[in-house]
Design a protein around this motif. Sequence first.
Motif, mmCIF file in Angstrom:
data_model
loop_
_atom_site.group_PDB
_atom_site.id
_atom_site.type_symbol
_atom_site.label_atom_id
_atom_site.label_comp_id
_atom_site.label_asym_id
_atom_site.label_seq_id
_atom_site.Cartn_x
_atom_site.Cartn_y
_atom_site.Cartn_z
ATOM 1 N N PHE A 57 -8.114 23.848 35.206
ATOM 2 C CA PHE A 57 -8.216 25.290 35.489
ATOM 3 C C PHE A 57 -7.022 26.048 34.905
ATOM 4 O O PHE A 57 -7.157 27.165 34.395
ATOM 5 C CB PHE A 57 -8.308 25.489 36.999
ATOM 6 C CG PHE A 57 -8.604 26.902 37.409
ATOM 7 C CD1 PHE A 57 -9.387 27.751 36.612
ATOM 8 C CD2 PHE A 57 -8.100 27.412 38.602
ATOM 9 C CE1 PHE A 57 -9.652 29.043 37.009
ATOM 10 C CE2 PHE A 57 -8.367 28.720 38.989
ATOM 11 C CZ PHE A 57 -9.147 29.526 38.187
ATOM 12 N N SER A 58 -5.823 25.434 34.965
ATOM 13 C CA SER A 58 -4.641 26.093 34.392
ATOM 14 C C SER A 58 -4.769 26.224 32.886
ATOM 15 O O SER A 58 -4.297 27.215 32.291
ATOM 16 C CB SER A 58 -3.380 25.306 34.757
ATOM 17 O OG SER A 58 -3.403 24.003 34.191
ATOM 18 N N GLU A 59 -5.429 25.277 32.226
ATOM 19 C CA GLU A 59 -5.660 25.388 30.775
ATOM 20 C C GLU A 59 -6.630 26.537 30.462
ATOM 21 O O GLU A 59 -6.448 27.275 29.483
ATOM 22 C CB GLU A 59 -6.215 24.071 30.240
ATOM 23 C CG GLU A 59 -5.202 22.924 30.318
ATOM 24 C CD GLU A 59 -5.797 21.603 29.884
ATOM 25 O OE1 GLU A 59 -7.035 21.575 29.647
ATOM 26 O OE2 GLU A 59 -5.055 20.592 29.806
ATOM 27 N N ALA A 60 -7.644 26.695 31.346
ATOM 28 C CA ALA A 60 -8.582 27.821 31.160
ATOM 29 C C ALA A 60 -7.867 29.140 31.375
ATOM 30 O O ALA A 60 -8.117 30.134 30.654
ATOM 31 C CB ALA A 60 -9.745 27.665 32.133
ATOM 32 N N LEU A 61 -6.956 29.189 32.337
ATOM 33 C CA LEU A 61 -6.198 30.411 32.564
ATOM 34 C C LEU A 61 -5.272 30.710 31.390
ATOM 35 O O LEU A 61 -5.024 31.893 31.051
ATOM 36 C CB LEU A 61 -5.389 30.283 33.853
ATOM 37 C CG LEU A 61 -6.194 30.244 35.156
ATOM 38 C CD1 LEU A 61 -5.282 29.974 36.349
ATOM 39 C CD2 LEU A 61 -6.962 31.558 35.365
ATOM 40 N N ALA A 62 -4.745 29.621 30.754
ATOM 41 C CA ALA A 62 -3.919 29.843 29.560
ATOM 42 C C ALA A 62 -4.745 30.478 28.432
ATOM 43 O O ALA A 62 -4.266 31.379 27.708
ATOM 44 C CB ALA A 62 -3.320 28.518 29.097
ATOM 45 N N GLU A 63 -6.010 30.050 28.281
ATOM 46 C CA GLU A 63 -6.876 30.671 27.266
ATOM 47 C C GLU A 63 -7.157 32.134 27.614
ATOM 48 O O GLU A 63 -7.201 33.015 26.726
ATOM 49 C CB GLU A 63 -8.180 29.884 27.171
ATOM 50 C CG GLU A 63 -7.994 28.457 26.641
ATOM 51 C CD GLU A 63 -9.296 27.688 26.612
ATOM 52 O OE1 GLU A 63 -10.341 28.273 27.023
ATOM 53 O OE2 GLU A 63 -9.282 26.496 26.215
ATOM 54 N N HIS A 64 -7.352 32.384 28.911
ATOM 55 C CA HIS A 64 -7.570 33.790 29.320
ATOM 56 C C HIS A 64 -6.345 34.649 28.978
ATOM 57 O O HIS A 64 -6.489 35.803 28.531
ATOM 58 C CB HIS A 64 -7.842 33.832 30.826
ATOM 59 C CG HIS A 64 -7.983 35.225 31.363
ATOM 60 N ND1 HIS A 64 -9.150 35.961 31.280
ATOM 61 C CD2 HIS A 64 -7.059 36.049 31.961
ATOM 62 C CE1 HIS A 64 -8.959 37.157 31.816
ATOM 63 N NE2 HIS A 64 -7.686 37.238 32.248
ATOM 64 N N TRP A 65 -5.149 34.119 29.169
ATOM 65 C CA TRP A 65 -3.940 34.869 28.839
ATOM 66 C C TRP A 65 -3.864 35.147 27.345
ATOM 67 O O TRP A 65 -3.468 36.237 26.918
ATOM 68 C CB TRP A 65 -2.716 34.097 29.310
ATOM 69 C CG TRP A 65 -1.411 34.710 28.866
ATOM 70 C CD1 TRP A 65 -0.738 34.463 27.714
ATOM 71 C CD2 TRP A 65 -0.680 35.717 29.554
ATOM 72 N NE1 TRP A 65 0.388 35.226 27.636
ATOM 73 C CE2 TRP A 65 0.439 36.028 28.764
ATOM 74 C CE3 TRP A 65 -0.855 36.400 30.768
ATOM 75 C CZ2 TRP A 65 1.393 36.980 29.146
ATOM 76 C CZ3 TRP A 65 0.092 37.324 31.138
ATOM 77 C CH2 TRP A 65 1.206 37.607 30.328
ATOM 78 N N GLN A 66 -4.222 34.156 26.552
ATOM 79 C CA GLN A 66 -4.170 34.350 25.107
ATOM 80 C C GLN A 66 -5.134 35.473 24.666
ATOM 81 O O GLN A 66 -4.844 36.236 23.738
ATOM 82 C CB GLN A 66 -4.519 33.041 24.374
ATOM 83 C CG GLN A 66 -3.405 31.999 24.419
ATOM 84 C CD GLN A 66 -3.792 30.739 23.683
ATOM 85 O OE1 GLN A 66 -4.970 30.427 23.565
ATOM 86 N NE2 GLN A 66 -2.794 30.009 23.201
ATOM 87 N N GLU A 67 -6.286 35.561 25.333
ATOM 88 C CA GLU A 67 -7.265 36.583 24.974
ATOM 89 C C GLU A 67 -6.849 37.968 25.475
ATOM 90 O O GLU A 67 -7.063 38.978 24.781
ATOM 91 C CB GLU A 67 -8.631 36.230 25.565
ATOM 92 C CG GLU A 67 -9.241 34.964 24.975
ATOM 93 C CD GLU A 67 -10.536 34.580 25.657
ATOM 94 O OE1 GLU A 67 -10.926 35.319 26.601
ATOM 95 O OE2 GLU A 67 -11.139 33.545 25.289
#
Length: 490
Positions: A57-67
């Motif tokens: 989930f933290s990796e998915a949140l990292a992708e959300h931050w990048q976007e």
Amino acid sequence: MFKLPQMTLSIRFKLFTTLLLTTGSVVLCMYLMMLWSFDRGFLDYVNKQEQQKYVEFSEALAEHWQENNSWEKLSNNRRSWDNLLNQYIDFPEFNDRDRGPRSFGPPGDFQRPPPPHKIGNRPLLLDKDQNMLIGRAIDLTNIQLHEIIVEDEVVGFLGQFPQKKLADELDVLFVEQQSRAFMLSALMMVIICVVAALPIAAHLVKPIRHLTKGTQRLISGRYKTVIPITSNDELGLLSKNFNTLANKLKENEKARQQWIADISHELRTPLSILKGEIEAIQDGIRVSSPQTINSLHAEVEHLNLLVNDLYELSMSDIGALNYQKSNIDIGHVLQDTLDSFRTEFENAGLTLAFNSKLKKIHHVFADATRLRQLFSNLLKNTLRYTDRDGRLEVEISAQPDEISIQFKDSEPGVSEAELEKLFERLYRVESSRNRATGGAGLGLSVCQNIVSAHDGTITTKASPYGGVWISVRLPALGFSKGAHKKRELL
């Protein structure tokens, strides 16, 4: 007051109870440890599974931050947060699992809540300064934070509440099933132990029962009792020692009976002669002449010597003889004793030879009177049992720690088997020791007691002259256990 009789518990019951309690305690401890270990291990397993989901989930949140380059879209739109959360860990919007259907989409679009998950508290979202963005938490000390990293820079944290107890119904049900299985296994082990403990206790008690019955037979006087030896352990050794004791008691009882018979014979013979002689004088068959009186006196003297020997032997056995010990010249005591017997040896047709290898005067800590009695008994033994024209050779020598005195007489000899019995009370070799020689078989027993009282040794073996070789060894002055005493009472 009425007292209840004490209940006697058998050793078999005590042993069975001990085995059962010990095994039951071990099984109970194993059950509790396994239960505790399983509960803790399963909870750790659930937390590790959750931790893996939080990492994803933290990796998915990292992708959300990048976007989006911020957390505003998630913090301002809880529906987006819930949708993203449910994609990875299927967490319901509410912790209340008994609530009805909840709408997550447009009006009219109803969904069933997601299946229950192991997580007991909703995750938290914090910015890089650990300021709370989504969720509620009063204390962050017990929260595990997962870093959200974008291009090697921490942009936020995902907070996880580690579970301290299971919350999922299936998990709880699984643990309960395992607990029941553990309990059933423990009960089966206890039952197996009960079944196994009964024959084991009976097997271990069997030698003790043999010992008990054997002891009862010994008490009743059956000294021929022998119990079986069924093992090589301590009980087997005890059984072996019991058989040795029974055999020793049998030998002692036989010796006691023989002792009584021999003593009765030795006392009855002179008494019978005395009675016959006196009755003959009373009836006028014999005249009361000096010759008759001398014959009666000889029988009385023989009886007196026998009684004195018995008295001294019994007093020595119970440790009641007085020994007036002092530093004495043993060579001088031996020489004086030999000189007093030379006439008797000449009258018996025996040669008495003395060989002293002493270079100087040697002292021993001993009782001079008892040593004279010792030497006299040994000389009388030769006078009684050595054939005429025989010889006795006496030799004395000294070692640093002991004085050795050797008595070697001529024929008749004694067999090897009988040499070991010469010191037994009332023992006489059939071929040479009989009452005609005047011996009752007590002299050498008295000698052995005297030597033992002086911490010495006395042994026998075949003489080079065909008779008996008696060796006496006494500790030299300074090597005696009682050398520091001037008087010893045994």
